[in-house]
Design an enzyme around this catalytic site. Structure first.
Site, mmCIF file in Angstrom:
data_model
loop_
_atom_site.group_PDB
_atom_site.id
_atom_site.type_symbol
_atom_site.label_atom_id
_atom_site.label_comp_id
_atom_site.label_asym_id
_atom_site.label_seq_id
_atom_site.Cartn_x
_atom_site.Cartn_y
_atom_site.Cartn_z
ATOM 1 N N LYS A 12 -1.826 11.275 4.330
ATOM 2 C CA LYS A 12 -1.804 11.235 2.853
ATOM 3 C C LYS A 12 -1.697 12.684 2.377
ATOM 4 O O LYS A 12 -2.634 13.466 2.534
ATOM 5 C CB LYS A 12 -3.100 10.568 2.358
ATOM 6 C CG LYS A 12 -3.194 10.413 0.848
ATOM 7 C CD LYS A 12 -2.597 9.087 0.399
ATOM 8 C CE LYS A 12 -2.832 8.824 -1.072
ATOM 9 N NZ LYS A 12 -4.183 8.351 -1.385
ATOM 10 N N ASN B 27 0.765 3.054 -7.481
ATOM 11 C CA ASN B 27 -0.512 3.717 -7.726
ATOM 12 C C ASN B 27 -1.036 3.285 -9.088
ATOM 13 O O ASN B 27 -0.377 3.472 -10.106
ATOM 14 C CB ASN B 27 -0.321 5.245 -7.692
ATOM 15 C CG ASN B 27 -1.649 5.981 -7.584
ATOM 16 O OD1 ASN B 27 -2.686 5.450 -7.964
ATOM 17 N ND2 ASN B 27 -1.610 7.186 -7.064
ATOM 18 N N SER C 182 -5.269 2.738 -5.303
ATOM 19 C CA SER C 182 -6.188 3.338 -6.279
ATOM 20 C C SER C 182 -6.828 2.328 -7.219
ATOM 21 O O SER C 182 -6.184 1.380 -7.663
ATOM 22 C CB SER C 182 -5.506 4.397 -7.155
ATOM 23 O OG SER C 182 -5.117 5.487 -6.404
#
Length: 261
Positions: free
Chosen positions: A116, A186, A217
């Site tokens: 990431k 996201n 998220s």
């Protein structure tokens, strides 16, 4: 200038510096360079839970989340919990991570590992491969269509899978191409840090079924996942929800167990 712009400016400088210290030949000499990668997209297709658990010490929006555990403890806990894969933050300045975290994770578990990172250069993809990653993240908000194409093609040549992250329809439309394996939405707006599952819901029907859909998220409950599954999501990236507890592995185990009930 928003936080994302700042991160990218710093990242480009960091890459220039690293290139001057560690040559590509040194990365290619890594023991992991010839290693067969493990497919996260395949695991997500076959899984009932679809959990991708994250190792994350801090973030620009939350400052310190958890510094109390070793990488080994966290990732082994995630693997034992039944996570499909593990996302390892490798950005130092803003997230407190490092490539050493990725290396330690690879030495500890045998499930897919995502590097990431804010990837802006092929060099970072070589680093990912050399440190044991199975897949990389590309963020549509900071890359042009040409960059997404060349970086994803480069990753595929190295045998790595690609998870592309989008926030809106415009980013999705410019990004769709055959060299991607997974498309992640996201739910956090990287410019304002506001979180809403509506981002995932609104974009779901626009993502072609050739790609595994991942929601990222702001997922902190079983209900959120149950709400997103009918939209075709197979993967769910969860970081803070596990990391902010006293034991990330135990938290992940409980979560995945409850999800299956």
């Amino acid at each position: 200038m928003n936080i994302l712009d700042k991160i990218i400016i710093d990242k480009k400088q960091e890459v220039i510096l690293k290139k001057s210290i560690i040559p590509v030949s040194q990365l290619e000499a890594s023991v992991f360079f010839g290693k067969q990668t493990i497919s996260l997209s395949q695991k997500l297709k076959e899984s009932n839970s679809g959990i991708i658990a994250e190792h994350k010490r801090r973030s620009p929006s939350k400052s310190i989340i958890n510094n109390n555990f070793t990488v080994e403890e966290v990732v082994k806990g995630y693997e034992n919990a039944g996570a499909c894969g593990i996302s390892v933050l490798t950005d130092g300045k803003y997230f407190g991570g490092s490539l050493d975290d990725l290396l330690l994770a690879r030495a500890s578990v045998n499930i897919p590992l995502l590097r990431k990172e804010f990837i802006v250069d092929e060099y970072q993809i070589l680093e990912a491969k050399a440190h044991g990653a199975d897949l990389i993240l590309l963020i549509a908000a900071v890359l042009t269509r040409e960059e997404i194409k060349s970086l994803s093609e480069f990753a595929k040549k190295l045998g790595l899978e690609v998870l592309l992250e989008v926030h809106n329809q415009e980013e999705l439309e410019k990004s769709i191409m055959p060299t991607l394996d997974m498309i992640g939405v996201n739910n956090r707006n990287l410019k304002t840090f506001e979180v809403s599952l509506d981002f995932s819901k609104e974009l779901a029907s626009q993502i072609p079924n050739d790609f595994v859909k991942v929601s990222e998220s702001g997922i902190s409950s079983i209900e959120a996942i149950q709400e997103l599954k009918p939209y075709g999501y197979k993967g769910f990236l969860i970081g803070e929800n596990f990391m902010k507890t006293d034991n990330a592995g135990v938290a992940a185990t409980e979560f995945i167990k409850n999800l299956g009930e």
